[in-house]
Design an enzyme around this catalytic site. Sequence first.
Site, PDB file in Angstrom:
ATOM      1  N   LYS A  55       0.808  -1.227   0.000  1.00 49.41           N
ATOM      2  CA  LYS A  55       0.000   0.000   0.000  1.00 49.41           C
ATOM      3  C   LYS A  55       0.841   1.277   0.000  1.00 49.41           C
ATOM      4  O   LYS A  55       0.381   2.324  -0.481  1.00 49.41           O
ATOM      5  CB  LYS A  55      -0.934   0.003   1.207  1.00 49.41           C
ATOM      6  CG  LYS A  55      -2.071  -1.003   1.140  1.00 49.41           C
ATOM      7  CD  LYS A  55      -3.115  -0.579   0.126  1.00 49.41           C
ATOM      8  CE  LYS A  55      -4.372  -1.447   0.217  1.00 49.41           C
ATOM      9  NZ  LYS A  55      -5.423  -0.997  -0.701  1.00 49.41           N
ATOM     10  N   SER A 305       0.860 -10.121  -0.619  1.00 47.17           N
ATOM     11  CA  SER A 305       0.619  -8.680  -0.642  1.00 47.17           C
ATOM     12  C   SER A 305       0.817  -7.986   0.694  1.00 47.17           C
ATOM     13  O   SER A 305       0.983  -6.764   0.733  1.00 47.17           O
ATOM     14  CB  SER A 305      -0.793  -8.401  -1.159  1.00 47.17           C
ATOM     15  OG  SER A 305      -1.753  -9.082  -0.375  1.00 47.17           O
TER      16      SER A 305
END
Length: 403
Positions: A55, A305
Amino acid sequence: MQSWPITTDDVRGAHKMLAGVARVTPMESSRHLSALIGSPVHLKCENLQRTGSFKLRGAYVRIAGLSPVQRAGGVVAASAGNHAQGVALAASLLGVRSTVFMPVAAPLPKVAATREYGAEVRLHGATVDEALQAARRYSEATGAVFIHPFDHWDIVTGQATVGLEILEQCPEVRTILVGVGGGGLIAGIAAAVKPLRPDVQVIGVQAASAAAYPPSLAAGRPVTLDHFGTMADGIMVGRPGDIPFEVVNTLADGIRTVSEDALSRALLLSLERLKMVVEPAGVSPIAAMLEQPESFQGPVVAVLSGGNIDPQLMQRVLRHGLAAAGRYLSLRVRLADKPGSLADLLAVLTQVDANVLDVAHVRIDPRLGLTEVEVDLHLETKGPGHCALVVSELGDAGYVVTQ
């Protein structure tokens, strides 16, 4: 090929911008997963990224693109964890004031980390959606720029740098598996990879109980789920973003769904075999390989992720994963209600090498005879085959077993 507002040069520019900010995360191979699918499997370890997830990439590119006037007004975001930390660190690095709304029940380690990265944290609402609404109201009232977690081209461009790194680190890749929530990461990877390597399949993975993309793709537009929930909070999004959906609908090669059992088994595998701490959303590509190992053309790159998992959630998920993998066995055995009966039962379990974790007597049940008792047992076992052996041996010893 569809023309997007972002180009390969834009992605390369974003990658250059992120130098010294976001790490070029390592690519690790996995012999265990390679043997499972019959082709090389590599892991793109964004769980080792700064703030613990990808992110930071999109958040930094988005905030860096603001005008001086916009920066002076600060930024605001809403998240339960990963996006919150990415925005907080990106804003701090760029000298921008940040405010992040998080649900009241957000895990304490994620709240603390967001504050430590420099954001003012405001706890609001029971869900991320309620926090998002509060963040938008704050933006309208103060002029702070709202930083959406996935539905903006700058966010997609930042996440696209993951795809660029994959092609550089594993040029022989044929399939990329990536977890999908709102779709910013898969959209970025597809937008980066497909113009350079149209032969590479980019496949998304969603939790089956929070899968908004399959019905949206079928309808040709983003569809909002009425009900959704999953242990994988990082991909628990009820509606695809408009921008990511546009890219995924055109460039991606499909969306797979995985069960909660598969997610928990994948989390367990990542710890035991891969030696990686990965959150449930991050292991969704591994879960897809566990459920359908024969369906992916290799070499495969699975994007891990994120690694921001609350310790209490990890404890619960690991228990679930152990049970799903046949490492726990719960059963009820009927005994004669007399001294020595439990000792005899435990002797049988000792012979089959089953470790007793918990035992409880059940005496009040209309099904029981006057001189009978049932015992609830929770056992630690060595896998499904061992579970079957335990039940078989108890039956051979004359015990009535229910599960």
